[in-house]
Every structure is written in C-alpha cells, then in structure tokens.
Design a protein around this motif. Structure first.
Motif, mmCIF file in Angstrom:
data_model
loop_
_atom_site.group_PDB
_atom_site.id
_atom_site.type_symbol
_atom_site.label_atom_id
_atom_site.label_comp_id
_atom_site.label_asym_id
_atom_site.label_seq_id
_atom_site.Cartn_x
_atom_site.Cartn_y
_atom_site.Cartn_z
ATOM 1 N N GLY A 1 -13.869 -15.910 -3.965
ATOM 2 C CA GLY A 1 -12.979 -15.996 -5.090
ATOM 3 C C GLY A 1 -11.803 -14.915 -5.351
ATOM 4 N N HIS A 2 -12.082 -13.825 -4.309
ATOM 5 C CA HIS A 2 -11.165 -12.900 -4.466
ATOM 6 C C HIS A 2 -10.043 -12.806 -3.462
ATOM 7 N N ASP A 3 -8.648 -13.124 -4.126
ATOM 8 C CA ASP A 3 -7.685 -13.092 -3.074
ATOM 9 C C ASP A 3 -6.765 -12.342 -3.050
ATOM 10 N N GLN A 4 -7.318 -10.904 -3.389
ATOM 11 C CA GLN A 4 -6.181 -9.904 -3.578
ATOM 12 C C GLN A 4 -6.340 -8.740 -2.343
ATOM 13 N N VAL A 5 -6.956 -9.115 -1.351
ATOM 14 C CA VAL A 5 -7.060 -8.077 -0.184
ATOM 15 C C VAL A 5 -5.866 -8.512 0.902
ATOM 16 N N GLU A 6 -5.082 -7.508 1.346
ATOM 17 C CA GLU A 6 -4.189 -7.868 2.477
ATOM 18 C C GLU A 6 -4.610 -6.927 3.551
ATOM 19 N N LEU A 7 -4.518 -7.465 4.649
ATOM 20 C CA LEU A 7 -4.816 -6.806 6.087
ATOM 21 C C LEU A 7 -3.438 -5.921 6.394
ATOM 22 N N LEU A 8 -3.871 -4.739 6.784
ATOM 23 C CA LEU A 8 -2.576 -3.967 7.149
ATOM 24 C C LEU A 8 -2.976 -3.512 8.824
ATOM 25 N N ASP A 9 -1.610 -3.551 9.531
ATOM 26 C CA ASP A 9 -1.897 -3.241 10.585
ATOM 27 C C ASP A 9 -1.371 -1.690 10.961
ATOM 28 N N ARG A 10 -1.390 -0.931 12.055
ATOM 29 C CA ARG A 10 -1.362 0.597 12.133
ATOM 30 C C ARG A 10 -0.072 0.807 11.280
ATOM 31 N N GLU A 11 1.241 0.082 11.837
ATOM 32 C CA GLU A 11 2.424 0.543 11.157
ATOM 33 C C GLU A 11 2.464 0.444 9.642
ATOM 34 N N GLN A 12 1.773 -0.633 9.306
ATOM 35 C CA GLN A 12 1.842 -1.059 7.880
ATOM 36 C C GLN A 12 0.990 0.372 7.044
ATOM 37 N N LEU A 13 -0.350 0.534 7.519
ATOM 38 C CA LEU A 13 -0.818 1.621 7.118
ATOM 39 C C LEU A 13 -0.436 2.998 7.118
ATOM 40 N N ARG A 14 0.281 3.331 8.187
ATOM 41 C CA ARG A 14 1.024 4.544 8.378
ATOM 42 C C ARG A 14 2.034 4.740 7.230
ATOM 43 N N ALA A 15 2.611 3.636 6.841
ATOM 44 C CA ALA A 15 3.598 3.441 5.959
ATOM 45 C C ALA A 15 3.224 3.843 4.470
ATOM 46 N N MET A 16 1.599 3.714 4.184
ATOM 47 C CA MET A 16 1.158 4.152 3.151
ATOM 48 C C MET A 16 0.131 5.429 2.977
ATOM 49 N N VAL A 17 -0.136 5.812 4.212
ATOM 50 C CA VAL A 17 -1.035 6.909 4.361
ATOM 51 C C VAL A 17 -0.605 7.809 5.742
ATOM 52 N N ALA A 18 -0.092 9.030 5.350
ATOM 53 C CA ALA A 18 0.687 9.717 6.406
ATOM 54 C C ALA A 18 -0.324 10.649 7.145
ATOM 55 N N SER A 19 -1.000 9.831 7.965
ATOM 56 C CA SER A 19 -2.245 10.144 9.064
ATOM 57 C C SER A 19 -2.065 9.452 10.212
ATOM 58 N N GLU A 20 -2.318 9.879 11.382
ATOM 59 C CA GLU A 20 -2.599 9.437 12.677
ATOM 60 C C GLU A 20 -3.955 8.899 13.037
ATOM 61 N N ARG A 21 -4.897 9.150 12.107
ATOM 62 C CA ARG A 21 -6.317 8.776 12.342
ATOM 63 C C ARG A 21 -6.548 7.266 12.639
ATOM 64 N N TYR A 22 -5.897 6.490 11.839
ATOM 65 C CA TYR A 22 -6.232 5.223 11.539
ATOM 66 C C TYR A 22 -5.739 4.088 12.460
ATOM 67 N N VAL A 23 -6.276 2.926 12.732
ATOM 68 C CA VAL A 23 -5.756 1.734 13.583
ATOM 69 C C VAL A 23 -5.287 0.809 12.868
ATOM 70 N N GLY A 24 -5.522 0.748 11.570
ATOM 71 C CA GLY A 24 -5.170 -0.269 10.625
ATOM 72 C C GLY A 24 -5.890 -0.030 9.304
ATOM 73 N N GLY A 25 -6.125 -1.078 8.539
ATOM 74 C CA GLY A 25 -6.751 -1.093 7.257
ATOM 75 C C GLY A 25 -6.580 -2.254 6.286
ATOM 76 N N SER A 26 -6.973 -2.411 5.364
ATOM 77 C CA SER A 26 -6.574 -3.204 4.272
ATOM 78 C C SER A 26 -6.434 -2.691 3.095
ATOM 79 N N ILE A 27 -5.726 -3.489 2.019
ATOM 80 C CA ILE A 27 -5.597 -2.895 0.681
ATOM 81 C C ILE A 27 -6.010 -3.936 -0.420
ATOM 82 N N ASP A 28 -6.741 -3.483 -1.222
ATOM 83 C CA ASP A 28 -7.425 -4.391 -2.310
ATOM 84 C C ASP A 28 -6.325 -3.978 -3.458
#
Length: 427
Positions: free
Chosen positions: A150-177
C-alpha cells in the motif's frame, strides 16, 4: 543537582532550550511507569496521556540522551530487515499486519510535529542510493514490495536523475521515498517531552531505574525514590544495562559515528543536495548524510560492535564523506560524536511482556526513528487491551547471539565483514 550532560554533538549545541526536570525523590504512584525518555518511551507516554492514563517517565540522564538525540535524523520507512524477510518466516496474517505498520511511524512523527507545534527542522524526501547494479535491482524489488503493502510514494531514479539530487559520482542510481525525510532528532525528542508534560505527564531526569520489584503492583527503584505502578514499560534500548537480564543475551549495544562540518557556503550546500533530501546508501554497513538547517553536512556510518567509543571519530568518518563528496576536502569538521543502538540477531525489534504488567520494546537495530514512534502506539494499545498489532511483533522469534556474551562481538563482526566484502565486490 543534575549530573548528566549531553555528548558534545551538533544536536546538543543547537537544541531547543529545555526546562530542568527534577530527579525522582521519595515515593510516587502512577498508572504506568515508563523507563527511558527516548523516542520509544516518549511516544508511549504521549499516547497513554492522550488516552487519559497517568504516566511517570524515568530517564537515567536527560530527555533524548541516547540514540534518540544522536542519530542521523533520517525518517526511513519499514524495518532494519524489510517486509519480505518477515514474510518468509511468519504466518500470512502476522506478515500482513507488520507490513501494514511499516509506514505508520513516519505518519506518527509528522502528526506529532503538526499537533504539538514541534520545531525540529522537518524536511521531506529520503533517497536510497545504489552503489552497483545489484543494489539497484534491490531497490526495484523494494519499490514493488512496498507498493504491494500500500505504499506508492517511492520513485526509481536512474544515474542522471540521482546525480541531479546528490552531487556525487559514486552511485549508479537510486530511489526516493517522498514520505521519508529528515529532522533535528534531539529537538523532536524535546518537543515530544514537552507535549507529554503539557498533558500532565511527569518526566524525571537523572533518575535511573536500578531494579524493578515485580508483582501485581510494581515498584521501580531509583537512587533517591521509587514509583509504584500498575504497569511498567521498559524502553531503555542500548542504555538499559542489565535491568532485565532475560533480555540481555538476545541483544547487543553497538556504536555508530557521526560528524558535522562547519556551516557551508549556501551555494556549496545547495550544490551537494539541491533538493535538501537526506540520503543513505544500500550497503550492509551503510553511510548516511544530509544537510542541517544551518547548512552543515551531517555524515554518519560505520558500526562498532559492543559500543566501544573510538578514539578519533572524525578519522573514521571523514574519509567516507570525502569518498562521497571530494569537493569538501578543505572543509572543517566542527563536531564528531558517537551513539549506541541496540542490535538483535534477527535485526528485527524485540517486543513483548514479562508477566502480565511489564512490557518492553527494544532492538531497532539501527532503524529506529520511525519504528520507535510506532512502538509507542503499540505499547499504549496493548496496555488498553488492544493486543493484535502488539502481538504481531511480540510473536517474532528471537535468539541469543552465538557464543554468548563473551563471543557475540567477534562473531558478529566476522559476519558483518563478510557482508561488507560482498558490498565492495557488488555480489
């Protein structure tokens, strides 16, 4: 005379002024005696006072002295082991109940902040950052799992989308709750304590519980007084000591380290985390970070099994921070502190009762900000005879650490090193 003091943390230095709360002297009587003025104890006390029960809270040091006032300040949903792990080990109805409750703690926190006007720098949005493709697949599975509950507030992030939120080169992607977020954790605890007192609840600081005389009416003894209560709720977690020996073999205090930089230039701070979300990575021994209200980077990570305080916290955490944000190499560290959380072998919280009128909740295993607020509601429900949700947690199996108290630390450290190696290799 108050003898306790907060650690030299950023949170203590920036805390909302709080009243001096008297230590317990002489005899007192109440409906419920709560041991521990961290999130679990305060949440329990607040729900009970709202239900009209008399409550006395005993705190060994100060409100929020333990993990509640020292943690990373991140609102993260679910538990230290996610719902799918629980589903594989319990009956369907029990798993369903625990899954339904996985997102309730965050809602309780926001409701408390709104209802009682707590100023604790609430910001919305929590990011999970993947360091490799295996972790990214885990986040994809987690999104589906949480949607199923029942929790629909999570969005997946690709590398570019994550990079726009976190200024680090370490990550291949992520998600935001979107229902995640961050707060000033000590100010949240202080605000909740003030809410308890505004409803007539009593809080005594510098009043450690030394022993509990169990019976139909229980007596909780402190150095200079005692409380007679119909019910006792034990919420000391990693700072409980040996008050309840029957629980001590099934849990282990662990230390986590946090640093806070000097205030950053506003442009630099905004460049690091442009949308001011908090972040944690997906490693077994994870790193977590966020900005404070005055633009410091608060960065934490690592675990010291057995809760030994490292000699130089900054030397442990600063390299982690620079690996994520090498652009901070010339930034000064203003604060470095450690705090203890309580680890269980299953990484799931221990909830239950001893006899008919002694209740406990502990062992959030590093994932306690949201769970502890839920725990307070469950404990309050159980004391009022509504036990289904409480029992869903109380029926989780818990086992002693292998090797007993002597060998639990090295055995656990060996296991953690194995998973840390897997993280590094991405397997």
């Amino acid at each position: 005379m108050h003898s306790s003091s907060y650690p030299d943390s950023y949170y203590a230095a920036s805390a909302t002024p709080a009243p001096t709360r008297p230590l317990l002297q002489g005899e007192s009587e109440t409906d419920v005696c709560v041991i521990g003025a961290g999130y679990t104890g305060l949440s329990t006390a607040l729900f009970l006072r709202e239900a009209g029960m008399q409550v006395t809270v005993l705190e060994a040091a100060k409100v929020g002295f333990g993990a509640s006032g020292r943690n990373g300040g991140q609102i993260v949903n679910s538990y230290s082991r996610d719902i799918d792990v629980i589903e594989r080990s319990v009956a369907p109805r029990q798993a369903q109940l625990i899954g339904q409750m996985a997102f309730e703690g965050a809602r309780i926190i926001r409701q408390r902040i709104s209802q009682y006007g707590i100023d604790c720098d609430l910001r919305d949005g929590g990011i999970f950052a993947a360091l490799n493709t295996k972790q990214m697949r885990h986040l994809e599975q987690q999104q589906r799992l949480w949607q199923r509950h029942g929790h629909d507030q999570v969005e997946l992030l690709d590398r570019e989308q994550l990079r726009a939120m976190v200024a680090s080169e370490r990550y291949v992607g992520g998600s935001i709750d979107r229902s995640g977020g961050h707060i000033h954790p000590l100010n949240l605890a202080l605000g909740e304590a003030a809410a308890v007192e505004s409803l007539g609840g009593l809080i005594h600081e510098d009043s450690p519980a030394l022993r509990i005389e169990r019976g139909t009416s229980q007596l909780v003894h402190t150095p200079q007084g005692r409380v007679k209560a119909r019910y006792v709720v034990v919420a000391g977690n990693a700072y409980l000591g040996n008050l309840l020996p029957e629980l001590a073999t099934k849990s282990m205090p662990c230390g986590s380290q946090v640093i806070a930089t000097e205030p950053l230039d506003a442009a630099l701070a905004a460049s690091l985390l442009p949308q001011n979300h908090c972040v944690e990575d997906c490693n077994y021994l994870l790193d977590y970070f966020r900005l404070s209200a005055d633009n410091r980077l608060i960065y934490g990570g690592g675990v010291v099994y057995g809760a030994r305080d490292p000699a130089d916290i900054a030397a442990i955490i600063r390299p982690k921070m620079l690996k994520t944000f090498p652009q901070l190499r010339d930034v000064k560290i203003d604060y470095a502190w450690t705090g203890n959380f309580l680890l269980t072998l299953s990484r799931l919280p221990q909830v239950g009762r001893l006899g008919e009128n002694l209740f406990y909740s502990q062992g959030c295993s590093g994932h306690g900000v949201t769970y502890t607020h839920l725990a307070g509601k469950l404990l309050a429900e159980a004391l009022q005879g509504q036990t289904e949700r409480f029992d869903a947690f109380a029926q989780l199996p818990h086992y002693p650490f292998p090797g007993g108290r002597l060998l639990r630390i090295p055995f656990t450290a060996i296991g953690a090193a194995y998973y840390d190696l897997r993280d590094r290799l991405g397997v």
